[in-house]
Write an enzyme that holds these catalytic residues in place. Structure first.
Site, PDB file in Angstrom:
ATOM      1  CG  MET A 295      47.388  44.962  25.466  1.00  0.00           C
ATOM      2  SD  MET A 295      46.580  46.206  24.427  1.00  0.00           S
ATOM      3  CE  MET A 295      45.050  46.442  25.317  1.00  0.00           C
TER       4      MET A 295
ATOM      5  CD  GLN B  11      33.451  32.393  29.053  1.00  0.00           C
ATOM      6  OE1 GLN B  11      33.820  31.284  29.435  1.00  0.00           O
ATOM      7  NE2 GLN B  11      32.223  32.862  29.251  1.00  0.00           N
TER       8      GLN B  11
ATOM      9  NE  ARG C 214      39.505  48.631  27.897  1.00  0.00           N
ATOM     10  CZ  ARG C 214      40.001  49.451  26.996  1.00  0.00           C
ATOM     11  NH1 ARG C 214      39.965  50.747  27.223  1.00  0.00           N
ATOM     12  NH2 ARG C 214      40.545  48.992  25.886  1.00  0.00           N
TER      13      ARG C 214
ATOM     14  CB  SER D  53      38.590  44.977  33.322  1.00  0.00           C
ATOM     15  OG  SER D  53      38.991  45.791  32.238  1.00  0.00           O
TER      16      SER D  53
ATOM     17  N   GLY E 103      43.128  38.158  37.188  1.00  0.00           N
ATOM     18  CA  GLY E 103      42.663  37.454  35.991  1.00  0.00           C
ATOM     19  C   GLY E 103      43.832  37.031  35.119  1.00  0.00           C
ATOM     20  CG  HIS E 104      46.285  39.930  33.147  1.00  0.00           C
ATOM     21  ND1 HIS E 104      45.933  41.129  33.700  1.00  0.00           N
ATOM     22  CD2 HIS E 104      46.008  40.010  31.827  1.00  0.00           C
ATOM     23  CE1 HIS E 104      45.448  41.924  32.749  1.00  0.00           C
ATOM     24  NE2 HIS E 104      45.485  41.268  31.605  1.00  0.00           N
TER      25      HIS E 104
ATOM     26  CG  ASP F  23      39.363  40.377  26.457  1.00  0.00           C
ATOM     27  OD1 ASP F  23      38.787  41.477  26.427  1.00  0.00           O
ATOM     28  OD2 ASP F  23      40.361  40.152  27.165  1.00  0.00           O
TER      29      ASP F  23
END
Length: 284
Positions: A30, A150, A189, A187, A36-37, A152
């Site tokens: 998103m 992981q 967020r 994250s 991480g991505h 999520d």
């Protein structure tokens, strides 16, 4: 890197790759990308010939409209990061492109027990929205492998169930959670946290470590209760702090003691001052 905004042009490009015998790896996101991505992109590059990333903030998986409106958008920086990471294809569709007939749910996915516990219990309708968009993207990309993180945890279980429901040939590859040097799970967020809130968010990681350290010397109920109290005292509104195992059929159980199956601590809590809801998990 090729950038496509329409489904038909992406389909033509990937059809050519498949005809040429290329293995396709897919990383759905998103946006608001972080390391991480990018670790998922790197893993896909190791395993596959063509790496496709999608960026789409999916409105049907947000049960809180305010959360959807506040989701961070950093598309220019995302494109730079994906280019530097060697991504082959970026799919950047509009809501109209993905939902030409409107946002009304037309397919109900039987996720069973997974939709009634943990995230399912606290975010009604969330996993139906996840199922909708992942199904659409899988039908379009037709990847050989699908890469997810992981962090999520429950979403990975949901997508694994979805692959079986829709008889997809894609293999789900779950990659480890990446953390900041101080332990905070990466994250999107986190971008919504100011420095003080970011520091406070570390209490979720501390709760994970506390339970991991105490799990063999105290009862589950005692250590989970203490972890909840720690978070509450540090101004978190706690949705759950639970120890779970994953059964062979993909459902989760809540064992009261150690067993032979892998055990995971899963946490979801809202940092009260920011209003940002954070999730994390760790294998015990």
């Amino acid at each position: 890197m090729y950038l496509f905004k329409q489904k038909d042009t992406l389909d033509r490009h990937l059809s050519t790759a498949r005809k040429n015998g290329k293995r396709i790896g897919f990383v759905p996101t998103m946006g608001a990308l972080h390391q991480g991505h990018l670790s998922l992109i790197a893993k896909a590059k190791e395993n596959c010939d063509v790496v496709v990333c999608s960026i789409f903030v999916n409105p049907t998986q947000f049960n809180d409209p305010a959360d959807f409106e506040k989701y961070p958008i950093t598309i220019d920086n995302d494109i730079l990061q994906l280019t530097d990471a060697g991504t082959d294809v970026l799919f950047l569709p509009s809501v109209q492109e993905m939902y030409p007939d409107g946002l009304t749910v037309k397919t109900h996915y039987d996720f069973g027990q997974l939709e009634t516990v943990l995230e399912g219990a606290h975010r009604p309708g969330h996993f139906q929205g996840v199922g909708q968009i992942v199904h659409k993207l899988l039908d379009l990309v037709k990847p050989d492998q699908l890469f997810m993180g992981q962090k999520d945890f429950q979403q990975c279980l949901i997508v694994n169930r979805l692959l079986k429901l829709i008889h997809s040939k894609a293999e789900l590859v779950i990659c480890p959670t990446l953390r900041e040097p101080d332990g905070l799970a990466m994250s999107s967020r986190n971008m919504r946290l100011n420095p003080a809130e970011r520091q406070n968010a570390l209490n979720i990681y501390k709760a994970l470590i506390y339970v991991k350290d105490k799990i063999h010397i105290a009862s589950f109920s005692e250590i989970l209760g203490n972890a909840v109290n720690q978070l509450t005292m540090n101004k978190f509104d706690v949705d759950y702090v639970s120890l779970v195992s994953v059964e062979e059929d993909g459902t989760v159980t809540f064992p009261g003691e150690m067993s032979t199956r892998p055990l995971y601590l899963v946490v979801a809590a809202k940092e009260i001052s920011s209003g940002v809801r954070l999730i994390d998990n760790m294998q015990m």
